[in-house]
Design an enzyme around this catalytic site. Sequence first.
Site, PDB file in Angstrom:
ATOM      1  N   GLY A 130       0.796  -1.228   0.000  1.00  0.00           N
ATOM      2  CA  GLY A 130       0.000   0.000   0.000  1.00  0.00           C
ATOM      3  C   GLY A 130       0.828   1.277   0.000  1.00  0.00           C
ATOM      4  O   GLY A 130       1.848   1.389  -0.689  1.00  0.00           O
ATOM      5  N   LEU A 131       0.373   2.222   0.808  1.00  0.00           N
ATOM      6  CA  LEU A 131       1.011   3.536   0.810  1.00  0.00           C
ATOM      7  C   LEU A 131       2.429   3.466   1.386  1.00  0.00           C
ATOM      8  O   LEU A 131       3.314   4.203   0.948  1.00  0.00           O
ATOM      9  CB  LEU A 131       0.161   4.524   1.620  1.00  0.00           C
ATOM     10  CG  LEU A 131      -1.266   4.737   1.087  1.00  0.00           C
ATOM     11  CD1 LEU A 131      -2.030   5.723   1.966  1.00  0.00           C
ATOM     12  CD2 LEU A 131      -1.235   5.227  -0.354  1.00  0.00           C
ATOM     13  N   ARG A 175       4.294  -7.577  10.179  1.00  0.00           N
ATOM     14  CA  ARG A 175       4.259  -8.905  10.809  1.00  0.00           C
ATOM     15  C   ARG A 175       4.628 -10.001   9.834  1.00  0.00           C
ATOM     16  O   ARG A 175       5.089 -11.056  10.227  1.00  0.00           O
ATOM     17  CB  ARG A 175       2.838  -9.177  11.351  1.00  0.00           C
ATOM     18  CG  ARG A 175       2.498  -8.380  12.570  1.00  0.00           C
ATOM     19  CD  ARG A 175       1.036  -8.517  12.910  1.00  0.00           C
ATOM     20  NE  ARG A 175       0.190  -7.929  11.882  1.00  0.00           N
ATOM     21  CZ  ARG A 175      -1.146  -7.981  11.877  1.00  0.00           C
ATOM     22  NH1 ARG A 175      -1.777  -8.601  12.832  1.00  0.00           N
ATOM     23  NH2 ARG A 175      -1.839  -7.405  10.916  1.00  0.00           N
ATOM     24  N   ASP A 177       6.106  -6.825  15.004  1.00  0.00           N
ATOM     25  CA  ASP A 177       4.734  -6.431  15.332  1.00  0.00           C
ATOM     26  C   ASP A 177       4.861  -5.210  16.237  1.00  0.00           C
ATOM     27  O   ASP A 177       5.324  -5.326  17.386  1.00  0.00           O
ATOM     28  CB  ASP A 177       4.024  -7.592  16.051  1.00  0.00           C
ATOM     29  CG  ASP A 177       2.548  -7.288  16.309  1.00  0.00           C
ATOM     30  OD1 ASP A 177       2.195  -6.089  16.385  1.00  0.00           O
ATOM     31  OD2 ASP A 177       1.765  -8.243  16.429  1.00  0.00           O
ATOM     32  N   PHE A 204     -10.994  -1.106  10.621  1.00  0.00           N
ATOM     33  CA  PHE A 204     -12.116  -1.690   9.896  1.00  0.00           C
ATOM     34  C   PHE A 204     -13.359  -0.929  10.303  1.00  0.00           C
ATOM     35  O   PHE A 204     -13.378  -0.290  11.357  1.00  0.00           O
ATOM     36  CB  PHE A 204     -12.257  -3.198  10.160  1.00  0.00           C
ATOM     37  CG  PHE A 204     -12.251  -3.586  11.607  1.00  0.00           C
ATOM     38  CD1 PHE A 204     -13.359  -3.382  12.399  1.00  0.00           C
ATOM     39  CD2 PHE A 204     -11.112  -4.154  12.186  1.00  0.00           C
ATOM     40  CE1 PHE A 204     -13.354  -3.732  13.738  1.00  0.00           C
ATOM     41  CE2 PHE A 204     -11.098  -4.505  13.532  1.00  0.00           C
ATOM     42  CZ  PHE A 204     -12.226  -4.291  14.306  1.00  0.00           C
ATOM     43  N   TYR A 251      -9.851  12.635  10.207  1.00  0.00           N
ATOM     44  CA  TYR A 251     -10.790  12.420  11.317  1.00  0.00           C
ATOM     45  C   TYR A 251     -10.069  12.300  12.658  1.00  0.00           C
ATOM     46  O   TYR A 251     -10.695  12.054  13.676  1.00  0.00           O
ATOM     47  CB  TYR A 251     -11.782  11.288  11.030  1.00  0.00           C
ATOM     48  CG  TYR A 251     -11.234   9.898  10.794  1.00  0.00           C
ATOM     49  CD1 TYR A 251     -10.611   9.174  11.811  1.00  0.00           C
ATOM     50  CD2 TYR A 251     -11.390   9.276   9.557  1.00  0.00           C
ATOM     51  CE1 TYR A 251     -10.141   7.897  11.608  1.00  0.00           C
ATOM     52  CE2 TYR A 251     -10.919   7.992   9.339  1.00  0.00           C
ATOM     53  CZ  TYR A 251     -10.286   7.306  10.378  1.00  0.00           C
ATOM     54  OH  TYR A 251      -9.823   6.032  10.166  1.00  0.00           O
ATOM     55  N   PRO A 310      -3.753  12.037   5.147  1.00  0.00           N
ATOM     56  CA  PRO A 310      -4.195  11.786   3.767  1.00  0.00           C
ATOM     57  C   PRO A 310      -5.706  11.597   3.687  1.00  0.00           C
ATOM     58  O   PRO A 310      -6.322  11.028   4.582  1.00  0.00           O
ATOM     59  CB  PRO A 310      -3.499  10.476   3.390  1.00  0.00           C
ATOM     60  CG  PRO A 310      -2.663  10.065   4.569  1.00  0.00           C
ATOM     61  CD  PRO A 310      -3.167  10.828   5.739  1.00  0.00           C
ATOM     62  N   ARG A 351     -11.114  -3.249   3.593  1.00  0.00           N
ATOM     63  CA  ARG A 351     -11.595  -3.181   4.981  1.00  0.00           C
ATOM     64  C   ARG A 351     -12.582  -2.045   5.194  1.00  0.00           C
ATOM     65  O   ARG A 351     -13.477  -2.131   6.017  1.00  0.00           O
ATOM     66  CB  ARG A 351     -10.416  -2.972   5.931  1.00  0.00           C
ATOM     67  CG  ARG A 351      -9.601  -4.208   6.126  1.00  0.00           C
ATOM     68  CD  ARG A 351      -8.477  -3.996   7.120  1.00  0.00           C
ATOM     69  NE  ARG A 351      -7.728  -5.221   7.259  1.00  0.00           N
ATOM     70  CZ  ARG A 351      -6.723  -5.559   6.470  1.00  0.00           C
ATOM     71  NH1 ARG A 351      -6.316  -4.749   5.525  1.00  0.00           N
ATOM     72  NH2 ARG A 351      -6.108  -6.705   6.630  1.00  0.00           N
TER      73      ARG A 351
HETATM   74  N1  COA Z   1     -15.744  -6.128  12.980  1.00  0.00           N
HETATM   75  C1  COA Z   1     -15.765  -6.334  14.315  1.00  0.00           C
HETATM   76  N2  COA Z   1     -14.734  -6.902  15.013  1.00  0.00           N
HETATM   77  C2  COA Z   1     -13.644  -7.260  14.308  1.00  0.00           C
HETATM   78  C3  COA Z   1     -13.539  -7.066  12.909  1.00  0.00           C
HETATM   79  C4  COA Z   1     -14.652  -6.483  12.225  1.00  0.00           C
HETATM   80  N3  COA Z   1     -14.643  -6.274  10.928  1.00  0.00           N
HETATM   81  N4  COA Z   1     -12.321  -7.529  12.509  1.00  0.00           N
HETATM   82  C5  COA Z   1     -11.689  -7.974  13.610  1.00  0.00           C
HETATM   83  N5  COA Z   1     -12.497  -7.827  14.702  1.00  0.00           N
HETATM   84  C6  COA Z   1     -12.188  -8.208  16.072  1.00  0.00           C
HETATM   85  C7  COA Z   1     -11.933  -9.689  16.222  1.00  0.00           C
HETATM   86  O1  COA Z   1     -13.149 -10.408  16.331  1.00  0.00           O
HETATM   87  C8  COA Z   1     -11.095  -9.721  17.490  1.00  0.00           C
HETATM   88  O2  COA Z   1     -11.895  -9.537  18.637  1.00  0.00           O
HETATM   89  P1  COA Z   1     -12.330 -10.822  19.576  1.00  0.00           P
HETATM   90  O3  COA Z   1     -11.047 -11.453  20.007  1.00  0.00           O
HETATM   91  O4  COA Z   1     -13.084 -10.198  20.707  1.00  0.00           O
HETATM   92  O5  COA Z   1     -13.182 -11.684  18.702  1.00  0.00           O
HETATM   93  C9  COA Z   1     -10.277  -8.446  17.391  1.00  0.00           C
HETATM   94  O6  COA Z   1     -10.963  -7.588  16.476  1.00  0.00           O
HETATM   95  C10 COA Z   1      -8.895  -8.689  16.881  1.00  0.00           C
HETATM   96  O7  COA Z   1      -8.987  -9.342  15.625  1.00  0.00           O
HETATM   97  P2  COA Z   1      -7.823 -10.310  15.091  1.00  0.00           P
HETATM   98  O8  COA Z   1      -8.185 -10.724  13.709  1.00  0.00           O
HETATM   99  O9  COA Z   1      -7.531 -11.356  16.105  1.00  0.00           O
HETATM  100  O10 COA Z   1      -6.601  -9.273  15.114  1.00  0.00           O
HETATM  101  P3  COA Z   1      -5.292  -9.266  14.288  1.00  0.00           P
HETATM  102  O11 COA Z   1      -4.287  -8.651  15.170  1.00  0.00           O
HETATM  103  O12 COA Z   1      -4.974 -10.573  13.669  1.00  0.00           O
HETATM  104  O13 COA Z   1      -5.649  -8.280  13.041  1.00  0.00           O
HETATM  105  C11 COA Z   1      -6.853  -6.316  12.297  1.00  0.00           C
HETATM  106  C12 COA Z   1      -5.786  -6.893  13.223  1.00  0.00           C
HETATM  107  C13 COA Z   1      -8.210  -6.801  12.747  1.00  0.00           C
HETATM  108  C14 COA Z   1      -6.775  -4.784  12.382  1.00  0.00           C
HETATM  109  C15 COA Z   1      -6.656  -6.779  10.825  1.00  0.00           C
HETATM  110  O14 COA Z   1      -7.662  -6.204  10.024  1.00  0.00           O
HETATM  111  C16 COA Z   1      -5.309  -6.392  10.291  1.00  0.00           C
HETATM  112  O15 COA Z   1      -4.354  -7.121  10.447  1.00  0.00           O
HETATM  113  N6  COA Z   1      -5.183  -5.198   9.682  1.00  0.00           N
HETATM  114  C17 COA Z   1      -3.897  -4.669   9.240  1.00  0.00           C
HETATM  115  C18 COA Z   1      -4.014  -3.835   8.041  1.00  0.00           C
HETATM  116  C19 COA Z   1      -4.931  -2.686   8.207  1.00  0.00           C
HETATM  117  O16 COA Z   1      -5.971  -2.763   8.834  1.00  0.00           O
HETATM  118  N7  COA Z   1      -4.544  -1.610   7.615  1.00  0.00           N
HETATM  119  C20 COA Z   1      -5.289  -0.395   7.684  1.00  0.00           C
HETATM  120  C21 COA Z   1      -6.210  -0.316   6.545  1.00  0.00           C
HETATM  121  S1  COA Z   1      -7.119   1.178   6.627  1.00  0.00           S
END
Ligand code: COA
Length: 293
Positions: free
Chosen positions: A26-27, A47, A73, A105, A156, A197, A208
């Site tokens: 991405g960015l 990660r 991480d 998300f 925001y 941005p 997401r």
């Molecule tokens: N809606 C509601 N809850 C959500 C969700 C969604 N869309 N996605 C994840 N969760 C919750 C999970 O259920 C979990 O909670 P719980 O243990 O009570 O069930 C918690 O968030 C953590 O999720 P998990 O998938 O275990 O975390 P992770 O550390 O593996 O991943 C995220 C982190 C969820 C932010 C994942 O989307 C990610 O890795 N993102 C990185 C990239 C990113 O988001 N970039 C920014 C783009 S704008």
Amino acid sequence: MDYTEKMLRDDALKGKNIIVTGGGSGLGKAMSKYFMELGAKVAITSRNLEKLQNTAKDLEEATNGTCFAVQCDVRHYEQVEQMRDQVIQEFGSVDILLNNAAGNFISPTERLSANAFDTIIDIVLKGSKNCTMALGKHWIDNDEKEKNVLNIVTTYAWTGSAYVVPSATAKAGVLAMTRSLAVEWAKYGIRFNAIAPGPFPTKGAWDRLLPGDLKDKFDLAKKVPLKRVGEHQELANLAAYLVSDFSAYVNGEVITIDGGEWLKGAGQFNLLEAIPEEMWDQLEAMIKAKKGD
Ligand code: COA
């Protein structure tokens, strides 16, 4: 106009060693690429080591530069310290930290588990804090100067936003940290700036934030007064300027690059844009007729 044109002169970042968190895609990848084109050595972290190594290879081939992939991480301080030490061992020193790694998300806030909220705070706020502290302490302890930190926030961070409340809360914290340390650590020769941005589509964020057919339903370009989304190079140009010595007197600033998006949402009468040109004659006549009432 070509929005993908590169702004800075060749070698503008020569001799600079830069850590880009979330640099694997991405960015973060786009900014890392431009930094390398400008002569910097870049360490990218996330990660997923395999993804990082593929990106590092891509970037080295595309730029003839140096890219070092380090797994980390950002939520865990010990991992951040290890990452910092690995980069110092590889490059000799670090000059610039770009806190770009993020997690987000969309969700109604009442649906979030405690862990879901914490996860975003941990990646965005705690992660930026961990990297800032690990690098900052190192620079201060070793009396290293002319360093800078660039934080990626969002508009925001100051307006807040429904449906991304953990992210808004965390980014507001990152912005407060940017401005606070810009003052506190200036005496150590460390500058802090941020970029907010607007819409710069990337696969990771878009899947997401606008999953499924939401992309078609909510065309973000329509929310932007300039009627387009941003080109990655436009963001890379700004980031490169802010981490370079050309911006040596810019400290504690947050620069918005969003085509006017957030202000369009803010101005009370901005919705009058919907009024067609021909109607303005009638409206003017009606307003003038009220004179003296
Ligand atoms: N809606 C509601 N809850 C959500 C969700 C969604 N869309 N996605 C994840 N969760 C919750 C999970 O259920 C979990 O909670 P719980 O243990 O009570 O069930 C918690 O968030 C953590 O999720 P998990 O998938 O275990 O975390 P992770 O550390 O593996 O991943 C995220 C982190 C969820 C932010 C994942 O989307 C990610 O890795 N993102 C990185 C990239 C990113 O988001 N970039 C920014 C783009 S704008």
